[in-house]
Design a protein around this motif. Structure first.
Motif, PDB file in Angstrom:
ATOM      1  N   LYS A   1      44.018  39.617  39.148  1.00  9.77           N
ATOM      2  CA  LYS A   1      44.342  40.925  39.717  1.00  9.77           C
ATOM      3  C   LYS A   1      43.404  41.974  39.115  1.00  9.77           C
ATOM      4  O   LYS A   1      43.788  42.794  38.283  1.00  9.77           O
ATOM      5  CB  LYS A   1      45.810  41.257  39.468  1.00  9.77           C
ATOM      6  CG  LYS A   1      46.766  40.267  40.122  1.00  9.77           C
ATOM      7  CD  LYS A   1      48.216  40.630  39.903  1.00  9.77           C
ATOM      8  CE  LYS A   1      48.632  41.818  40.737  1.00  9.77           C
ATOM      9  NZ  LYS A   1      50.100  42.062  40.702  1.00  9.77           N
TER      10      LYS A   1
ATOM     11  N   ILE B   1      40.139  44.767  40.128  1.00  9.95           N
ATOM     12  CA  ILE B   1      39.560  45.547  41.220  1.00  9.95           C
ATOM     13  C   ILE B   1      38.305  46.258  40.741  1.00  9.95           C
ATOM     14  O   ILE B   1      38.292  46.854  39.656  1.00  9.95           O
ATOM     15  CB  ILE B   1      40.562  46.606  41.728  1.00  9.95           C
ATOM     16  CG1 ILE B   1      41.799  45.938  42.328  1.00  9.95           C
ATOM     17  CG2 ILE B   1      39.919  47.515  42.766  1.00  9.95           C
ATOM     18  CD1 ILE B   1      42.921  46.909  42.600  1.00  9.95           C
TER      19      ILE B   1
ATOM     20  N   PHE C   1      36.399  49.404  41.463  1.00 10.10           N
ATOM     21  CA  PHE C   1      36.634  50.688  42.132  1.00 10.10           C
ATOM     22  C   PHE C   1      35.320  51.469  42.137  1.00 10.10           C
ATOM     23  O   PHE C   1      34.800  51.830  41.089  1.00 10.10           O
ATOM     24  CB  PHE C   1      37.709  51.488  41.390  1.00 10.10           C
ATOM     25  CG  PHE C   1      38.350  52.556  42.220  1.00 10.10           C
ATOM     26  CD1 PHE C   1      39.658  52.455  42.633  1.00 10.10           C
ATOM     27  CD2 PHE C   1      37.629  53.686  42.608  1.00 10.10           C
ATOM     28  CE1 PHE C   1      40.263  53.437  43.408  1.00 10.10           C
ATOM     29  CE2 PHE C   1      38.208  54.674  43.381  1.00 10.10           C
ATOM     30  CZ  PHE C   1      39.531  54.547  43.792  1.00 10.10           C
TER      31      PHE C   1
ATOM     32  N   TYR D   1      47.207  45.750  38.164  1.00 10.11           N
ATOM     33  CA  TYR D   1      45.785  45.496  38.394  1.00 10.11           C
ATOM     34  C   TYR D   1      44.905  46.100  37.298  1.00 10.11           C
ATOM     35  O   TYR D   1      45.153  47.222  36.843  1.00 10.11           O
ATOM     36  CB  TYR D   1      45.355  46.057  39.758  1.00 10.11           C
ATOM     37  CG  TYR D   1      45.910  45.262  40.910  1.00 10.11           C
ATOM     38  CD1 TYR D   1      45.214  44.188  41.441  1.00 10.11           C
ATOM     39  CD2 TYR D   1      47.158  45.577  41.444  1.00 10.11           C
ATOM     40  CE1 TYR D   1      45.743  43.448  42.477  1.00 10.11           C
ATOM     41  CE2 TYR D   1      47.700  44.837  42.486  1.00 10.11           C
ATOM     42  CZ  TYR D   1      46.987  43.770  42.997  1.00 10.11           C
ATOM     43  OH  TYR D   1      47.517  43.023  44.022  1.00 10.11           O
TER      44      TYR D   1
ATOM     45  N   VAL E   1      41.468  47.786  36.577  1.00 10.31           N
ATOM     46  CA  VAL E   1      40.521  48.547  37.380  1.00 10.31           C
ATOM     47  C   VAL E   1      39.200  48.698  36.631  1.00 10.31           C
ATOM     48  O   VAL E   1      39.159  49.194  35.512  1.00 10.31           O
ATOM     49  CB  VAL E   1      41.079  49.939  37.733  1.00 10.31           C
ATOM     50  CG1 VAL E   1      40.069  50.715  38.579  1.00 10.31           C
ATOM     51  CG2 VAL E   1      42.409  49.811  38.477  1.00 10.31           C
TER      52      VAL E   1
ATOM     53  N   ILE F   1      37.728  41.691  44.534  1.00 15.58           N
ATOM     54  CA  ILE F   1      38.221  42.785  45.372  1.00 15.58           C
ATOM     55  C   ILE F   1      37.495  44.078  45.012  1.00 15.58           C
ATOM     56  O   ILE F   1      37.443  44.473  43.846  1.00 15.58           O
ATOM     57  CB  ILE F   1      39.734  42.990  45.182  1.00 15.58           C
ATOM     58  CG1 ILE F   1      40.489  41.708  45.522  1.00 15.58           C
ATOM     59  CG2 ILE F   1      40.235  44.149  46.047  1.00 15.58           C
ATOM     60  CD1 ILE F   1      41.978  41.776  45.210  1.00 15.58           C
ATOM     61  N   SER F   2      36.924  44.734  46.011  1.00 18.55           N
ATOM     62  CA  SER F   2      36.240  46.014  45.800  1.00 18.55           C
ATOM     63  C   SER F   2      36.905  47.091  46.649  1.00 18.55           C
ATOM     64  O   SER F   2      37.281  46.847  47.794  1.00 18.55           O
ATOM     65  CB  SER F   2      34.762  45.922  46.188  1.00 18.55           C
ATOM     66  OG  SER F   2      34.073  45.012  45.355  1.00 18.55           O
ATOM     67  N   ILE F   3      37.048  48.278  46.059  1.00 18.47           N
ATOM     68  CA  ILE F   3      37.548  49.444  46.790  1.00 18.47           C
ATOM     69  C   ILE F   3      36.482  50.525  46.730  1.00 18.47           C
ATOM     70  O   ILE F   3      36.063  50.936  45.644  1.00 18.47           O
ATOM     71  CB  ILE F   3      38.857  49.985  46.173  1.00 18.47           C
ATOM     72  CG1 ILE F   3      39.972  48.961  46.287  1.00 18.47           C
ATOM     73  CG2 ILE F   3      39.268  51.288  46.876  1.00 18.47           C
ATOM     74  CD1 ILE F   3      41.291  49.410  45.654  1.00 18.47           C
TER      75      ILE F   3
ATOM     76  N   LEU G   1      46.907  44.692  48.650  1.00 19.34           N
ATOM     77  CA  LEU G   1      46.230  44.019  47.529  1.00 19.34           C
ATOM     78  C   LEU G   1      47.016  42.789  47.092  1.00 19.34           C
ATOM     79  O   LEU G   1      46.431  41.734  46.807  1.00 19.34           O
ATOM     80  CB  LEU G   1      46.060  44.988  46.357  1.00 19.34           C
ATOM     81  CG  LEU G   1      45.034  46.105  46.535  1.00 19.34           C
ATOM     82  CD1 LEU G   1      45.187  47.150  45.438  1.00 19.34           C
ATOM     83  CD2 LEU G   1      43.611  45.548  46.524  1.00 19.34           C
TER      84      LEU G   1
ATOM     85  N   SER H   1      45.742  39.019  46.562  1.00 20.18           N
ATOM     86  CA  SER H   1      45.694  38.447  45.216  1.00 20.18           C
ATOM     87  C   SER H   1      46.749  37.380  44.977  1.00 20.18           C
ATOM     88  O   SER H   1      46.552  36.485  44.158  1.00 20.18           O
ATOM     89  CB  SER H   1      45.850  39.546  44.154  1.00 20.18           C
ATOM     90  OG  SER H   1      47.114  40.165  44.262  1.00 20.18           O
TER      91      SER H   1
END
Length: 296
Positions: free
Chosen positions: A3, A5, A7, A29, A31, A50-52, A122, A126
């Motif tokens: 989990k 991310i 960002f 998560y 970050v 995972i990309s935001i 998310l 995940s």
């Protein structure tokens, strides 16, 4: 899946970004921040899957980053999956789509962001999409262990996270239930997994159920997987379009538990009858061939 991310934002220290990151951390998560610099992102060690990308003010400043992800998402592999989330206002998003096709994006959120929906999406990736852990609150007889090989495998495809959770809870004790929340995730999942039936939402955004269906039917590995469409529109034209695709069946949402269970029971019973019929026909054909060979 971990989990974690990535960002991406030019203003990582702004109040809004800091608050959003804190919410994600409270959701379990980790970050990791990055400026919108493709070289920096590409060279990052242990980069999250995972990309935001948080668009703010001038969306054109993110063009190179969007183009980088367009290339990466177009050539991703099962061993190196990439999930991309995009956040911005309507104008920023329209500009972003010129560099990164909507069909490659896992989820899009308009500002101000509904953090509950964001974390739910998310979680679907995940935990729900990876299928190494059950969704919170869902209990199955073999929870945490391998799937039950005696059960049929059903893939639920819908962008409505609440519907996915309720249907998985309803069907989880009787079937091995998998879920995906977008067309792209569905196609990626089926590259490495097999299922006995797909329940597919017809009106999904970005990559519609109709488009997903056509892609699946064009691939050798997935063309024979039966599909039951889910549609919320009891409209003659919509139903006609659904039936023209010749799915195994279709159901109107919201579908009652009784109707859903009855539909699945009847489908698998009919499937078993058809398999038995084909088996007997094959045995009869083989017997006739043996008789003809003996006469010769």
């Amino acid at each position: 899946m971990e989990k974690r991310i990535l960002f991406i934002s030019s203003f990582a220290e702004s109040f809004l970004i800091t608050a959003l990151a804190k919410t994600l951390e409270n959701g379990g998560y980790e970050v990791v921040f990055s400026q919108p610099h493709p070289k920096e992102i590409a060279e990052m060690k242990n980069r999250p899957s995972i990309s935001i990308l948080y668009l703010d003010n001038d969306a054109t400043a993110y063009v190179s980053t969007l183009e980088y992800y367009a290339e990466k998402l177009s050539h991703q592999t099962i061993d190196d999956p990439v999930y991309f989330f995009l956040i911005g206002n309507t104008v920023e998003l329209d500009i972003a789509y010129r560099s990164l096709p909507k069909s490659l994006i896992s989820a899009v959120f308009k500002r101000p962001v509904n953090t509950t929906d964001l974390i739910t999406q998310l979680d679907l990736i995940s935990t729900g999409y990876n299928y190494e852990a059950e969704l919170p609150g869902v209990i199955k007889p073999n929870a945490g262990g391998p799937e039950d090989s005696s059960k049929k495998k059903i893939l639920l495809v819908d962008d409505d996270s609440a519907l996915l959770r309720s249907m998985q809870t309803l069907l989880g004790n009787k079937y091995n239930v998998y879920i995906t929340n977008s067309g792209m995730n569905t196609i990626t999942f089926l590259k490495n997994h097999t299922v006995d039936l797909i329940l597919l939402d017809y009106e999904m955004p970005i990559l519609s159920g109709q488009e997903v269906f056509r892609i699946l039917k064009s691939e050798q590995a997935t063309m024979n997987i039966p599909v039951i469409f889910l549609t919320s529109k009891d409209d003659k034209n919509i139903v006609k379009k659904v039936l023209e695709l010749k799915p195994a069946n279709y159901l109107l949402k919201p579908v009652s538990p009784a109707v859903l269970n009855q539909t699945l029971d009847e489908f698998f019973k009919e499937q078993e009858k058809e398999a038995e019929r084909k088996k007997k026909q094959a045995e009869a054909d083989q017997y006739l061939e043996e008789l003809e060979s003996a006469d010769e």
